[in-house]
Design a protein around this motif. Structure first.
Motif, PDB file in Angstrom:
ATOM      1  N   GLU A  48       0.840  -1.188   0.000  1.00 29.13           N
ATOM      2  CA  GLU A  48       0.000   0.000   0.000  1.00 29.13           C
ATOM      3  C   GLU A  48       0.880   1.245   0.000  1.00 29.13           C
ATOM      4  OE1 GLU A  48      -3.199   0.135  -0.190  1.00 29.13           O
ATOM      5  OE2 GLU A  48      -4.018  -1.762   0.526  1.00 29.13           O
ATOM      6  N   LEU A  49       0.384   2.312  -0.552  1.00 29.07           N
ATOM      7  CA  LEU A  49       1.138   3.563  -0.550  1.00 29.07           C
ATOM      8  C   LEU A  49       1.354   4.073   0.866  1.00 29.07           C
ATOM      9  CD1 LEU A  49      -0.501   5.499  -3.545  1.00 29.07           C
ATOM     10  CD2 LEU A  49       1.638   4.209  -3.537  1.00 29.07           C
ATOM     11  N   PHE A  50       0.353   3.886   1.739  1.00 25.09           N
ATOM     12  CA  PHE A  50       0.484   4.403   3.104  1.00 25.09           C
ATOM     13  C   PHE A  50       1.369   3.534   3.999  1.00 25.09           C
ATOM     14  CE2 PHE A  50      -3.539   1.963   3.016  1.00 25.09           C
ATOM     15  CZ  PHE A  50      -3.255   0.982   3.958  1.00 25.09           C
ATOM     16  N   ARG A  54       7.163  -0.408   4.050  1.00 21.73           N
ATOM     17  CA  ARG A  54       7.152  -1.307   2.897  1.00 21.73           C
ATOM     18  C   ARG A  54       7.648  -0.580   1.648  1.00 21.73           C
ATOM     19  NH1 ARG A  54       7.419  -6.529   1.176  1.00 21.73           N
ATOM     20  NH2 ARG A  54       5.886  -7.041  -0.430  1.00 21.73           N
ATOM     21  N   LEU A  55       7.183   0.644   1.450  1.00 23.64           N
ATOM     22  CA  LEU A  55       7.561   1.420   0.277  1.00 23.64           C
ATOM     23  C   LEU A  55       9.046   1.780   0.332  1.00 23.64           C
ATOM     24  CD1 LEU A  55       6.651   2.762  -2.321  1.00 23.64           C
ATOM     25  CD2 LEU A  55       5.766   4.672  -0.982  1.00 23.64           C
ATOM     26  N   VAL A  56       9.514   2.189   1.484  1.00 25.27           N
ATOM     27  CA  VAL A  56      10.934   2.519   1.640  1.00 25.27           C
ATOM     28  C   VAL A  56      11.805   1.304   1.358  1.00 25.27           C
ATOM     29  CG1 VAL A  56      12.699   3.086   3.358  1.00 25.27           C
ATOM     30  CG2 VAL A  56      10.622   4.463   3.211  1.00 25.27           C
ATOM     31  N   ARG A  57      11.378   0.153   1.863  1.00 27.92           N
ATOM     32  CA  ARG A  57      12.151  -1.071   1.656  1.00 27.92           C
ATOM     33  C   ARG A  57      12.201  -1.440   0.173  1.00 27.92           C
ATOM     34  NH1 ARG A  57       9.959  -3.570   5.323  1.00 27.92           N
ATOM     35  NH2 ARG A  57       8.495  -4.961   4.259  1.00 27.92           N
ATOM     36  N   ALA A  58      11.092  -1.240  -0.530  1.00 28.69           N
ATOM     37  CA  ALA A  58      11.073  -1.533  -1.972  1.00 28.69           C
ATOM     38  C   ALA A  58      12.057  -0.636  -2.712  1.00 28.69           C
ATOM     39  CB  ALA A  58       9.665  -1.352  -2.524  1.00 28.69           C
ATOM     40  N   LEU A  59      12.119   0.633  -2.339  1.00 30.33           N
ATOM     41  CA  LEU A  59      13.056   1.562  -2.977  1.00 30.33           C
ATOM     42  C   LEU A  59      14.505   1.169  -2.696  1.00 30.33           C
ATOM     43  CD1 LEU A  59      11.294   4.976  -2.188  1.00 30.33           C
ATOM     44  CD2 LEU A  59      11.201   3.675  -4.319  1.00 30.33           C
ATOM     45  N   GLN A  60      14.766   0.762  -1.470  1.00 34.54           N
ATOM     46  CA  GLN A  60      16.139   0.414  -1.086  1.00 34.54           C
ATOM     47  C   GLN A  60      16.568  -0.933  -1.664  1.00 34.54           C
ATOM     48  OE1 GLN A  60      15.642   0.651   3.187  1.00 34.54           O
ATOM     49  NE2 GLN A  60      16.602   2.679   3.282  1.00 34.54           N
ATOM     50  N   ILE A  68       7.725   6.670 -10.961  1.00 40.90           N
ATOM     51  CA  ILE A  68       6.600   7.183 -11.732  1.00 40.90           C
ATOM     52  C   ILE A  68       5.343   6.799 -10.970  1.00 40.90           C
ATOM     53  CG2 ILE A  68       5.374   7.154 -13.928  1.00 40.90           C
ATOM     54  CD1 ILE A  68       7.972   6.440 -15.313  1.00 40.90           C
ATOM     55  N   HIS A  69       4.650   7.817 -10.469  1.00 47.08           N
ATOM     56  CA  HIS A  69       3.545   7.603  -9.529  1.00 47.08           C
ATOM     57  C   HIS A  69       2.200   7.742 -10.228  1.00 47.08           C
ATOM     58  CE1 HIS A  69       0.996   7.688  -6.097  1.00 47.08           C
ATOM     59  NE2 HIS A  69       0.869   9.004  -6.025  1.00 47.08           N
ATOM     60  N   THR A  70       1.576   6.591 -10.528  1.00 46.59           N
ATOM     61  CA  THR A  70       0.271   6.595 -11.198  1.00 46.59           C
ATOM     62  C   THR A  70      -0.856   6.111 -10.295  1.00 46.59           C
ATOM     63  OG1 THR A  70       0.207   4.312 -12.061  1.00 46.59           O
ATOM     64  CG2 THR A  70       1.537   5.916 -13.283  1.00 46.59           C
ATOM     65  N   ALA A  71      -0.536   5.470  -9.174  1.00 45.23           N
ATOM     66  CA  ALA A  71      -1.551   4.816  -8.348  1.00 45.23           C
ATOM     67  C   ALA A  71      -2.481   5.838  -7.698  1.00 45.23           C
ATOM     68  CB  ALA A  71      -0.874   3.965  -7.280  1.00 45.23           C
ATOM     69  N   GLY A  72      -3.728   5.429  -7.489  1.00 46.01           N
ATOM     70  CA  GLY A  72      -4.682   6.278  -6.797  1.00 46.01           C
ATOM     71  C   GLY A  72      -6.093   6.052  -7.294  1.00 46.01           C
ATOM     72  N   GLN A  73      -7.013   6.807  -6.736  1.00 47.16           N
ATOM     73  CA  GLN A  73      -8.406   6.798  -7.161  1.00 47.16           C
ATOM     74  C   GLN A  73      -8.507   7.694  -8.387  1.00 47.16           C
ATOM     75  OE1 GLN A  73     -11.631   6.487  -8.250  1.00 47.16           O
ATOM     76  NE2 GLN A  73     -11.894   5.617  -6.206  1.00 47.16           N
ATOM     77  N   SER A  74      -8.909   7.120  -9.512  1.00 45.59           N
ATOM     78  CA  SER A  74      -8.732   7.836 -10.781  1.00 45.59           C
ATOM     79  C   SER A  74     -10.015   8.256 -11.473  1.00 45.59           C
ATOM     80  CB  SER A  74      -7.904   6.965 -11.742  1.00 45.59           C
ATOM     81  OG  SER A  74      -8.557   5.733 -11.975  1.00 45.59           O
ATOM     82  N   HIS A  75     -11.114   8.394 -10.761  1.00 43.96           N
ATOM     83  CA  HIS A  75     -12.347   8.793 -11.428  1.00 43.96           C
ATOM     84  C   HIS A  75     -12.967   9.984 -10.703  1.00 43.96           C
ATOM     85  CE1 HIS A  75     -16.197   8.672 -13.460  1.00 43.96           C
ATOM     86  NE2 HIS A  75     -15.715   7.772 -14.281  1.00 43.96           N
ATOM     87  N   PRO A  76     -13.049  11.156 -11.359  1.00 43.75           N
ATOM     88  CA  PRO A  76     -13.606  12.338 -10.697  1.00 43.75           C
ATOM     89  C   PRO A  76     -15.053  12.159 -10.268  1.00 43.75           C
ATOM     90  CG  PRO A  76     -13.269  12.748 -13.041  1.00 43.75           C
ATOM     91  CD  PRO A  76     -12.579  11.461 -12.732  1.00 43.75           C
ATOM     92  N   GLY A  77     -15.839  11.427 -11.072  1.00 45.30           N
ATOM     93  CA  GLY A  77     -17.233  11.210 -10.710  1.00 45.30           C
ATOM     94  C   GLY A  77     -17.371  10.405  -9.432  1.00 45.30           C
ATOM     95  N   ALA A  88      -7.801  10.243   0.730  1.00 43.69           N
ATOM     96  CA  ALA A  88      -6.834   9.339   1.366  1.00 43.69           C
ATOM     97  C   ALA A  88      -5.981   8.636   0.325  1.00 43.69           C
ATOM     98  CB  ALA A  88      -7.577   8.310   2.223  1.00 43.69           C
ATOM     99  N   ALA A  89      -6.606   8.167  -0.743  1.00 46.25           N
ATOM    100  CA  ALA A  89      -5.856   7.437  -1.777  1.00 46.25           C
ATOM    101  C   ALA A  89      -4.907   8.354  -2.534  1.00 46.25           C
ATOM    102  CB  ALA A  89      -6.836   6.771  -2.745  1.00 46.25           C
ATOM    103  N   ASN A  90      -5.380   9.554  -2.865  1.00 47.66           N
ATOM    104  CA  ASN A  90      -4.613  10.415  -3.760  1.00 47.66           C
ATOM    105  C   ASN A  90      -3.689  11.387  -3.043  1.00 47.66           C
ATOM    106  OD1 ASN A  90      -6.088   9.089  -5.672  1.00 47.66           O
ATOM    107  ND2 ASN A  90      -7.103  10.874  -6.510  1.00 47.66           N
ATOM    108  N   ALA A  91      -4.208  12.145  -2.094  1.00 49.13           N
ATOM    109  CA  ALA A  91      -3.370  13.134  -1.414  1.00 49.13           C
ATOM    110  C   ALA A  91      -2.454  12.461  -0.396  1.00 49.13           C
ATOM    111  CB  ALA A  91      -4.242  14.190  -0.743  1.00 49.13           C
ATOM    112  N   ASP A  92      -3.032  11.661   0.509  1.00 45.84           N
ATOM    113  CA  ASP A  92      -2.205  10.970   1.498  1.00 45.84           C
ATOM    114  C   ASP A  92      -1.248   9.993   0.819  1.00 45.84           C
ATOM    115  OD1 ASP A  92      -3.640  12.362   3.352  1.00 45.84           O
ATOM    116  OD2 ASP A  92      -4.814  10.655   4.080  1.00 45.84           O
ATOM    117  N   GLY A  93      -1.740   9.283  -0.194  1.00 37.14           N
ATOM    118  CA  GLY A  93      -0.883   8.336  -0.899  1.00 37.14           C
ATOM    119  C   GLY A  93       0.266   9.011  -1.608  1.00 37.14           C
ATOM    120  N   THR A  94       0.004  10.179  -2.196  1.00 37.11           N
ATOM    121  CA  THR A  94       1.055  10.890  -2.921  1.00 37.11           C
ATOM    122  C   THR A  94       2.130  11.422  -1.995  1.00 37.11           C
ATOM    123  OG1 THR A  94      -0.415  11.467  -4.747  1.00 37.11           O
ATOM    124  CG2 THR A  94       1.516  12.856  -4.439  1.00 37.11           C
TER     125      THR A  94
END
Length: 306
Positions: A48-50, A54-60, A68-77, A88-94
């Motif tokens: 998970e992005l949050f 886990r994310l730090v370990r993947a980078l290391q 390249i950061h594409t993950a998130g909630q992708s529908h404005p509607g 939470a998905a987009n701002a906190d995740g980013t």
């Protein structure tokens, strides 16, 4: 050194992964869902992005030099019904991605923003100096990602580049969309009727072009980057009425009854200026709308048969 793609199994993420692998670049695909993919040069990581550790370990562990950061909630509607989830998905995740990069010394991050960051723009041509005025929670999260990127660049010396991407289409588009709905109805022999919308403008961009822009932004030299946000579109603008005409040519018997005016509750914007992206990233869309529609129609036909 490798590139980590968040949402590497998503719609655009898949194109990015494929283009990087084709160029011989090692790729880490970071996704919330478990997956197996044994292609040479590709490592798939579930997380998970949050989950910052886990994310730090993947980078290391995988010597990541670019994200390249594409993950998130992708529908404005959807964001209108689920504002808290979207934030939470987009701002906190980013910001989690930015912070993991800061902690591990990864400088270059390509962040996916959206035309929805701007809201309604009553200008014939739209460049990156337009002040954002989003009309949906989704758009607000994209502005947050852009502004946080600028703050991180100024405070921590990162090189975060945000791409304001217009309406993406192409094979793999499974999310609800006006274009997808029109194609599927036409292929099924069903009429499409809209009371309003004939003059509503859209700027479609093929997913392969979006992926190319992201890869270019991830590898551009720091000296070349003169701004933190770049427009990415297919280079042309069409109305819904014009789109219906193109689809009638591509799908004999397609029936569309489109009323005049604009689509209610949809943003309206002028044509995007791509000069900065071309000058500093080397981006030029390669897919014409006619060829892209044929590509998308062929894919939807194939999925309908399977």
């Amino acid at each position: 050194m490798s590139t980590l793609v968040t949402g590497g199994r998503g719609f655009v993420g898949r194109y990015i992964v494929e283009q990087l692998l084709a160029a011989g670049e090692p790729v880490v695909s970071y996704n919330r869902d478990y997956a197996l993919d044994d292609r040479p040069g590709l490592t798939v990581v579930q997380g998970e992005l949050f989950d910052l550790p886990r994310l730090v370990r993947a980078l290391q562990d995988h010597s990541v030099s670019r994200i390249i950061h594409t993950a998130g909630q992708s529908h404005p509607g959807v964001s209108i019904d689920l504002p808290l989830t979207t934030f939470a998905a987009n701002a906190d995740g980013t910001i989690a991605v930015y912070e993991a990069a800061r902690m591990t010394g990864v400088r270059r991050i390509v962040n996916f923003s959206s035309e929805c960051a701007l809201g309604n723009v009553e200008r014939e041509f739209v460049d990156e100096t337009v002040t954002p005025a989003p009309t949906t929670p989704y758009g607000v999260t994209k502005v947050a990602g852009e502004l946080l990127g600028s703050v991180y660049n100024n405070l921590y010396g990162t090189e975060i580049v945000s791409l304001r991407v217009t309406e993406v289409y192409g094979p793999g588009l499974w999310m609800p969309s006006l274009l997808g709905d029109m194609i599927r109805a036409a292929l099924a022999g069903e009429p499409v009727a809209l009371a309003h919308g004939g003059q509503h403008p859209f700027q479609f961009v093929h997913a392969a072009d979006v992926a190319a822009a992201a890869v270019l932004a991830s590898t551009a030299t720091a000296a070349a980057l003169q701004q933190s946000v770049y427009n990415v579109s297919g280079g042309v603008q069409v109305t819904v009425a014009e789109l219906a005409g193109l689809l009638r040519e591509a799908i004999p018997g397609a029936r569309f009854d489109i009323g005049d005016g604009y689509l209610p509750d949809w943003d309206r914007q002028g044509r995007y200026d791509l000069s900065a992206a071309e000058r500093e990233l080397g981006y030029k869309p390669q897919w014409t709308l006619k060829d892209g529609l044929a590509d998308t129609i062929a894919w939807i036909r194939s999925t309908a048969r399977s």
